[in-house]
Design an enzyme around this catalytic site. Structure first.
Site, PDB file in Angstrom:
ATOM      1  CG  LEU A  10      32.837  -5.185 -42.850  1.00 21.00           C
ATOM      2  CD1 LEU A  10      32.285  -5.145 -44.268  1.00 21.00           C
ATOM      3  CD2 LEU A  10      33.977  -4.191 -42.690  1.00 21.00           C
ATOM      4  CB  ALA A  11      30.175  -3.426 -36.513  1.00 23.50           C
ATOM      5  NE  ARG A  17      14.772  -4.716 -42.632  1.00 24.50           N
ATOM      6  CZ  ARG A  17      15.153  -5.869 -43.194  1.00 24.50           C
ATOM      7  NH1 ARG A  17      16.202  -5.897 -44.006  1.00 24.50           N
ATOM      8  NH2 ARG A  17      14.501  -6.983 -42.939  1.00 24.50           N
ATOM      9  N   GLY A  80      29.474   1.552 -49.044  1.00 27.08           N
ATOM     10  CA  GLY A  80      29.562   0.175 -49.509  1.00 27.08           C
ATOM     11  C   GLY A  80      30.568  -0.657 -48.729  1.00 27.08           C
ATOM     12  N   GLY A 143      23.572 -11.492 -53.656  1.00 25.31           N
ATOM     13  CA  GLY A 143      24.501 -11.525 -54.771  1.00 25.31           C
ATOM     14  C   GLY A 143      24.749 -12.956 -55.210  1.00 25.31           C
ATOM     15  CE1 TYR A 351      15.247 -13.157  -1.966  1.00 25.16           C
ATOM     16  CE2 TYR A 351      15.240 -12.214   0.249  1.00 25.16           C
ATOM     17  CZ  TYR A 351      15.756 -12.257  -1.034  1.00 25.16           C
ATOM     18  OH  TYR A 351      16.772 -11.422  -1.399  1.00 25.16           O
ATOM     19  CB  ALA A 365       6.017 -23.719   3.721  1.00 21.65           C
ATOM     20  CE1 TYR A 372      18.376  -2.026   0.869  1.00 24.95           C
ATOM     21  CE2 TYR A 372      16.127  -2.187   0.073  1.00 24.95           C
ATOM     22  CZ  TYR A 372      17.319  -1.497   0.153  1.00 24.95           C
ATOM     23  OH  TYR A 372      17.466  -0.293  -0.490  1.00 24.95           O
ATOM     24  NE  ARG A 425       4.661 -20.249  17.609  1.00 25.77           N
ATOM     25  CZ  ARG A 425       4.587 -21.576  17.747  1.00 25.77           C
ATOM     26  NH1 ARG A 425       3.979 -22.087  18.801  1.00 25.77           N
ATOM     27  NH2 ARG A 425       5.131 -22.360  16.848  1.00 25.77           N
TER      28      ARG A 425
END
Length: 453
Positions: A10-11, A17, A80, A143, A351, A365, A372, A425
């Site tokens: 059942l959905a 809420r 119901g 219930g 990265y 490092a 990209y 460089r």
């Protein structure tokens, strides 16, 4: 011969809420919609049919289950639970077996519990229905299950219960198993003469009793039948799922230093002798082999980590990250769609995107693979044993040969031959005394401006 099984889920509820545009049963737990958690569990029973009853937001639910080949039935009006189950009649036409009735917002029901329900239904006393009951810490408005001598007498909705019935602590979860030969005939007799004016599924218990047939119940833990009707309840169910998963990881041979801070996805695979430090998060699609250490504050998603690798702290492995045997991904290193070969190291501030790093290579490092150009992605290949100096930018597409060395601070835009040295460089220029003269000039200028004010 074993009788076939079908499931009605059942959905159809509106889930107001949740205050969300996303259908309630599609809110994720451990990165997967709660409805799909439940369907995955049901499928382990090898059911002949699964029917999801939809209502408000049906398009979202139908789109979610269609790739799984699961049919739906529409409850156009919310009248119901009995009325909702009745909508599955056409989808189960011709089915002769046992029907499990489940709820899309109650996702943590164990396969073993479902089997217990079916097994009880098939016992020699042939109950008309089997109800899954539980004893919550606060029975609240659940219930009540009224039983005598171990047999289920009736289920009374809280709104309709007497004070004596409300004092009962055994409560109805709503989950039920019923033979298909009985289910829809009983539902046809359910009325709506109650406080809510709805057709209650539990009323079939009393109707079966009128026919001289008894029903049965089995009990389970309250946490297993916890429902989700709000964001707070979603968080509680997520927490319960995570606790189970952490316990299983440790039982399978992983060490979690601070279990409550580790978050798994629904499909995370963890090997033996894996050590996971605090505040590690796994997104979907992660496979961790034996003997891996994952240090604190790392985030992994769509990644594969091979035996003996070392990850973090503060590492981020994005989809397509492939860390091979004994490789090292250090602090503040990000990988995406990249392979880090056996024994290779990227220890700091790096990265690696759309890249392949060969065995034993060392990435200094601050190295970045520039993958990209604003329009398309390009690949970087770094050969075995290569050394990339700190603060280097490798502008893809580019190939660094095996054993090559790239000097620190290089911007590499073309291939580097194997075993060669690449230095990119600008020549250093020195102007003696320039810095001193510059400081004196600027100090005087600043003083003059202040005096002018």
């Amino acid at each position: 011969m074993t009788r076939p099984v079908a499931a009605i889920i059942l959905a159809a509820g509106k889930g107001t809420r949740m205050k969300s545009d996303l259908h309630k049963v599609l809110h994720p737990i451990a990165g997967r919609p709660m409805l799909l958690h439940l369907i995955d569990s049901v499928r382990q029973l090898s059911p002949e049919r699964i029917v999801v009853v939809t209502g408000a937001g049906r398009e979202q639910v139908e789109a979610a289950v269609a790739p799984l080949g699961i049919g739906t039935a529409l409850q156009a009006e919310q009248l119901g639970t009995g009325h909702a189950v009745a909508q599955a009649r056409a989808a189960l036409a011709g089915f002769d077996g046992d029907v499990l009735i489940l709820y899309g917002d109650v996702p943590l029901v164990e396969v073993a519990t479902m089997r217990r329900m079916i097994d009880r239904l098939r016992e020699d006393d042939k109950p008309a229905a089997v109800v899954l009951a539980f004893r919550p810490a606060d029975p609240a408005a659940y219930g009540r299950v009224v039983a005598q001598d171990g047999r289920l007498d009736r289920i009374v909705e809280y709104k309709d219960a007497t004070p004596e019935e409300r004092a009962i602590t055994l409560c109805n979860s709503g989950l039920m198993a019923v033979p298909s030969s009985d289910l829809f005939g009983l539902l046809d007799r359910v009325g709506n003469d109650n406080a809510a004016g709805e057709y209650y599924l539990p009323d079939i218990i009393a109707l079966a009793a009128e026919d001289g047939r008894h029903s049965a119940f089995i009990e389970t833990d309250a946490g297993e039948v916890a429902g989700v009707n709000s964001r707070a309840e979603l968080a509680q169910v997520e927490g319960a799922w995570q606790t189970r998963r952490r316990d299983r990881a440790m039982a399978d041979g992983a060490t979690l230093i601070a279990p409550g801070t580790v978050w798994f996805a629904h499909d995370t695979r963890i090997g033996r002798d894996v050590v996971i430090e605090p505040n590690v998060v796994f997104g979907p699609g992660v496979h961790i082999a034996d003997g891996v250490t994952i240090h604190a504050f790392s985030h992994l998603e769509g990644a594969t980590v091979a035996t003996g690798a070392d990850i973090g702290p503060y590492a981020r492995l994005r989809p397509g990250a492939d860390v091979r045997e004994g490789a090292r991904v250090g602090n503040f290193v990000e990988m995406k769609k990249a392979v880090l070969g056996p024994g290779a190291k990227a220890n700091h501030l790096t990265y690696l995107g759309d890249a392949e790093v060969g065995a034993g290579a060392n990435i200094g490092a601050g190295t970045i693979t520039c993958n990209y150009d604003g329009f398309l992605k390009y690949r970087t290949v770094i050969g075995e044993g290569a050394f990339i100096g700190s603060n280097s930018a490798l502008v893809a597409p580019v190939h660094i040969g095996a054993g090559a060395i790239v000097g620190a601070g290089a911007v590499v835009t073309s291939d580097v031959e194997a075993d060669s040295l690449a230095l990119v460089r600008a020549d250093r220029a020195s102007k003696p005394g320039w810095a001193k003269r510059f400081r004196e000039m600027m100090t005087a200028r600043k003083a003059a401006k202040k005096a002018g004010e």
